[in-house]
Design an enzyme around this catalytic site. Structure first.
Site, PDB file in Angstrom:
ATOM      1  NE  ARG A 151      17.157  25.273  18.226  1.00 23.52           N
ATOM      2  CZ  ARG A 151      17.780  24.446  19.057  1.00 23.52           C
ATOM      3  NH1 ARG A 151      18.297  24.909  20.179  1.00 23.52           N
ATOM      4  NH2 ARG A 151      17.877  23.159  18.776  1.00 23.52           N
TER       5      ARG A 151
ATOM      6  CE1 TYR B  38      18.306  17.058   5.934  1.00 21.64           C
ATOM      7  CE2 TYR B  38      16.442  18.559   5.631  1.00 21.64           C
ATOM      8  CZ  TYR B  38      17.550  18.150   6.354  1.00 21.64           C
ATOM      9  OH  TYR B  38      17.902  18.838   7.484  1.00 21.64           O
TER      10      TYR B  38
ATOM     11  CE  LYS C   5      18.338  27.627  12.622  1.00 17.51           C
ATOM     12  NZ  LYS C   5      19.424  26.797  13.140  1.00 17.51           N
TER      13      LYS C   5
ATOM     14  CE  LYS D 283      17.787  25.609   9.271  1.00 15.79           C
ATOM     15  NZ  LYS D 283      18.968  25.052   9.861  1.00 15.79           N
TER      16      LYS D 283
ATOM     17  NE  ARG E 173      14.785  21.894  17.347  1.00 16.10           N
ATOM     18  CZ  ARG E 173      13.995  22.891  17.740  1.00 16.10           C
ATOM     19  NH1 ARG E 173      13.092  22.702  18.691  1.00 16.10           N
ATOM     20  NH2 ARG E 173      14.105  24.082  17.195  1.00 16.10           N
TER      21      ARG E 173
END
Ligand code: PBG
Length: 326
Positions: free
Chosen positions: A220, A316, A199, A251, A209
């Site tokens: 991150r 999605y 990731k 990802k 977010r």
């Protein structure tokens, strides 16, 4: 006519010829729908940066989940959006059996039983007031090993709530092994782990977010991978497999197709890839402006992710695509 025995165009000459020779196929079962469920909402709430995606209420979640399963999707990946007041520095709502994500898992498992594969995001970022995927040490840095203890507690709560697969997405070292050990020690050996193996720290998570009401300031980069690195993904893969990952994931997807390919070439477990929020929103925005053909771009993008080597694609558009493919 020039003598030209090799004419690749022959195999592209008609729709039926192209269908006959297509190497990559898309079926509803390959698609997993990520879903957001928000605490304290009576109605689904639109996510401005992801037109067409919502934060669900419990009722709308159940309806949308049933619709996705009827369309034949391979599974559902659930994210919880707690109330701002319930966030704290350790993400207490994440392993609270009455926390939004655990309540939603129980509801969907009761509704759907074994009709689908129910997955849960096993990560603290939605639940912490600072928005990091882990807990912080005295110096404000993400504390790897203290975070593992929180993940274990969250994993057990999600297993208890009925998740079939847990998706640790925080990129802490040892997260898969810690969760696997705890599941086995507590009678959940049948619950699997879909590991977020590679990731990357990506700008394309931007819309997510907003989707989860993240409070993160900063980034991150001390735990997610540097987009410049390729070999590191293979190191993460080796560890996740050794720690007992059942499925491994890369990802984001579209900017990391080389990594999907690398992982698929060596992994002896199924490979998933996550077409993330920014990928969804870019295609949606360009299509809204009339710059690209939306339906064609959706199929092309997901097909490309499968072609690179992902057998499972989180997108999605899962329900919509599944409906179109049926
Ligand atoms: C972390 C998590 C993120 C996404 C899934 N799980 C956000 C992040 O790492 O910042 C992003 C998904 C998307 O962008 O669609 N729990």
């Amino acid at each position: 006519m020039t003598p030209l025995p090799i004419r690749p165009r022959r195999l592209r000459s008609s729709a039926s010829m192209r269908r006959l020779v297509a190497q990559t196929s898309l079926e509803p079962r390959h698609l997993v729908l990520p879903m957001f469920v928000a605490d304290g909402r009576d109605e689904p709430h639109p996510i401005a940066s992801m037109p067409g995606v919502v934060q669900h209420s419990m009722d709308s979640l159940r309806a949308a989940a049933a619709e996705a399963v009827a369309a034949g999707v391979g599974g559902l990946m659930l994210f919880g959006v707690p109330t701002p007041e319930s966030k704290d520095d350790i993400g207490s709502a994440a392993d609270d059996s009455e926390g939004i994500l655990n309540r939603a898992l129980r509801a969907l498992r009761a509704d759907l039983g074994e009709d689908t594969v129910l997955m849960a995001d096993t990560c603290l970022d939605e639940f912490t007031d600072h928005g990091h995927c882990g807990v912080l040490d005295a110096g404000g840095r993400v504390d790897n090993d203290a975070t593992l203890a929180r993940y274990v507690s969250m994993a057990l709560a999600q297993a208890r709530a009925g998740a079939h697969l847990l998706g640790p997405s925080g990129m802490m070292d040892g997260q898969v092994g810690a969760i696997r050990e705890a599941l086995d020690a507590n009678g959940y050996s049948e619950v699997g782990i879909l590991a977020y193996t590679a990731k990357y720290a990506s700008a394309f998570y931007g819309p997510f977010r907003e989707a989860v009401g993240s409070t993160l300031s900063g980034d991150r980069r001390t735990y997610q991978q540097d987009p410049a690195n390729r070999d590191e993904a293979m190191r993460e893969l080796a560890h996740d497999l050794a720690e007992g990952a059942d499925i491994v994931m890369v990802k984001p997807a579209m900017s990391y197709l080389d990594i999907v390919r690398d992982v698929a070439q060596v992994a002896d477990v199924p490979v998933a890839a996550y077409q993330i929020s920014g990928e969804y929103s870019m295609i949606t925005a360009a299509a809204d402006r009339g710059w690209i053909d939306r339906d064609a771009a959706i199929v092309e993008s997901v097909t490309a992710i499968r072609r690179a080597g992902a057998s499972i694609v989180l997108t999605y558009w899962a329900t919509e695509l599944a409906d179109r493919l049926l």
